[in-house]
Design a protein around this motif. Sequence first.
Motif, short mmCIF file in Angstrom:
data_model
loop_
_atom_site.label_atom_id
_atom_site.label_comp_id
_atom_site.label_asym_id
_atom_site.label_seq_id
_atom_site.Cartn_x
_atom_site.Cartn_y
_atom_site.Cartn_z
N LEU A 506 0.82 -1.12 0.04
CA LEU A 506 0.07 -0.09 -0.15
C LEU A 506 0.96 1.14 -0.05
N ILE A 507 1.86 1.31 0.84
CA ILE A 507 2.87 2.34 0.95
C ILE A 507 3.58 2.60 -0.44
N GLN A 508 3.94 1.60 -1.17
CA GLN A 508 4.44 1.76 -2.36
C GLN A 508 3.84 2.41 -3.35
N GLU A 509 2.45 1.93 -3.51
CA GLU A 509 1.43 2.20 -4.35
C GLU A 509 0.94 3.90 -4.02
N TYR A 510 1.08 4.32 -2.76
CA TYR A 510 0.88 5.64 -2.29
C TYR A 510 1.85 6.46 -2.76
N GLU A 511 2.92 6.08 -2.85
CA GLU A 511 4.33 6.78 -3.16
C GLU A 511 4.45 6.90 -4.95
N ASN A 512 4.20 5.84 -5.56
CA ASN A 512 4.12 5.82 -6.90
C ASN A 512 2.83 6.73 -7.75
N SER A 513 2.06 6.78 -6.82
CA SER A 513 0.94 7.62 -7.18
C SER A 513 1.08 9.17 -7.05
N GLY A 514 2.32 9.71 -6.22
CA GLY A 514 2.36 10.82 -5.83
C GLY A 514 1.80 11.37 -4.68
N GLY A 515 1.01 10.20 -3.91
CA GLY A 515 0.26 10.51 -2.85
C GLY A 515 -1.16 10.52 -2.96
N SER A 516 -1.72 10.35 -4.32
CA SER A 516 -3.18 10.65 -4.28
C SER A 516 -3.87 9.21 -4.08
N LYS A 517 -3.27 7.94 -4.17
CA LYS A 517 -3.64 7.09 -3.80
C LYS A 517 -3.56 6.50 -2.46
N THR A 518 -4.54 6.85 -1.58
CA THR A 518 -4.27 6.78 -0.18
C THR A 518 -5.02 5.38 0.47
N PHE A 519 -4.81 5.06 1.70
CA PHE A 519 -5.38 3.90 2.16
C PHE A 519 -5.51 4.14 3.53
N SER A 520 -6.34 3.16 4.22
CA SER A 520 -6.67 3.41 5.69
C SER A 520 -6.36 2.25 6.51
N THR A 521 -6.71 2.32 7.82
CA THR A 521 -6.36 1.36 8.66
C THR A 521 -6.82 -0.06 8.57
N LYS A 522 -7.99 0.01 8.06
CA LYS A 522 -8.67 -1.36 7.85
C LYS A 522 -8.00 -2.09 6.44
N ASP A 523 -7.16 -1.53 5.65
CA ASP A 523 -6.61 -2.17 4.64
C ASP A 523 -5.44 -2.92 4.91
N TYR A 524 -4.93 -2.57 6.18
CA TYR A 524 -3.88 -3.64 6.55
C TYR A 524 -3.77 -4.35 7.79
N MET A 525 -5.00 -4.44 8.44
CA MET A 525 -5.15 -5.03 9.66
C MET A 525 -4.99 -6.66 9.54
#
Length: 560
Positions: A506-525
């Motif tokens: 998720l964090i790599q997707e966030y970085e690759n999208s320039g911060g546009s593709k965010t994620f939340s707590t439930k996505d990695y529990m």
Amino acid sequence: MRYAVFGLGNSAYASNFNKVGKNVDKWLWMLGAHRVMTRGEGDCDVAKSKHGSIEADFRAWKTKFISRLQVLRKGEKKPCGGNCKKGKCKSNPHGPEGKEPESPTQDGLPHRDTEEEEAFESTSEEEFGTEDHQSLNSVVDVEDLGKIMDRVKKEKREKEQQEEEASLFRSTGKDEDSERRAMITPALREALTKQGYQLIGSHSGVKLCRWTKSMLRGRGGCYKHTFYGIESHCCMETTPSLACANKCVFCWRHHTNPVGTEWRWKMDQPEMILKEAIENHQNMIKQFKGVPGVKAERFEEGMTVKHCALSLVGEPIMYPEINTFLKLLHQCKISSFLVTNAQFPMEIRNLKPVTQLYVSVDASTKDSLKKIDRPLFKDFWQRFLDSLKALAAKQQRTVYRLTLVKAWNVDELQAYAELVALGRPDFIEVKGVTYCGESSASNLTMANVPWHEEVVRFVQELVALIPDYGIACEHEHSNCLLIAHKKFKIDREWWTWIDYNRFQELIQEYENSGGSKTFSTKDYMAKTPHWALFGANERGFDPKDTRYQRKNKSKDISGC
């Protein structure tokens, strides 16, 4: 800081004569302060007093002290001893490179006479104003010294700011940062090294956590292992900033680290800090090779850093390049657990996603926070509240960390509940304070350490006031419990653990999208194992390990 010390004592105490004065003089010097003049010593023993009485000793010293201030105020310099900042004075016969070492005082500490004059050199009669002005030949009242020093400090700050601005227009090729001083002074380096720190550059450090050592031996991990699934033997405890904006009474470093409200030191690059942090951590792990009790498979696993606890000491979020440092961690597939003391709301708002973001909530009222954290900021309470509000806006996992200090902050349940509503954290860690021994920096005793049953009772009473939360986990060994938001309870089962592989995706997707593709707590529990839950027979101890008891006794947790 410029200072002068006059000690009071009785020579009948022999080696302890004037011990307090000597220590204060030495400690101030070691912290970087500069003597205005040599320490004076008064003797109650009339027969041995230099001037016949302790009062006469003081009057003689006071005359020299006031004379010294008058000289410094005039700006008259003594011949340079080669110890000035630039070492280029005309009176310096040795020059900046060939200067002789400073002559030692009776303490073995060198004099700093030339630097000590700086505070008064640029001070003129005009700077003190007509109201505070006194004749240079008159006696300076000690009550006026505060006003004098305030004006001197203000003038010095303005001068330094002007010099920094002017440097931008000079073509000297020097970096502005190179003019700043290092955070780690020689005295601080010595003190922290003795405590087991591996210091990095001019402001960072890494240290091997006792839980890392414990899990290498198969004796159990820390509460983060129980609450979130961290592998303690693969966790690196570090900080990119040893400085802090608080002086907490329960500081387990006894305030050997520097303090400050803003970054004013030299700054090392994040790439270098991370590289050396990992290398130093691995070197400390290597020292356990072949040590009796260390499990071979865990030793091999421990050589790879999987988690980073940015909670060693100080305030990591003060480091100007903290976001870059976090990005580098994530590129190395290392999870990030960052702790802040809730005094930097703007930095919290600007912080990029981390695996889990902690805020220390050591008290719930203004008075108790001032008493416990002893913050440096005058507007500490508003900063504290703004930090909690900033936390509420984060999409990734957030945690309140409550440290219970018996007789200090355990009776503020309703106020704590209101703070929970303000910051809406995902989790609340409640831990009894750890007593770190006697210290001049704190008056805590073992009487301030709550029993585990007392922490459980506090948590139960707090949860009754915050209906959206429940007690999820327990780690009796650390005297710690976890309160979790009920959104982490799915089909009557707690999901407080972290899917670390998923977080890295998720964090790599966030970085690759320039911060546009965010994620939340439930996505990695991830689902919490039964042994980690509150009320389980294991009381939060992983049954894969063997609990080590005192008096060299060990027994399997299954038999507890």
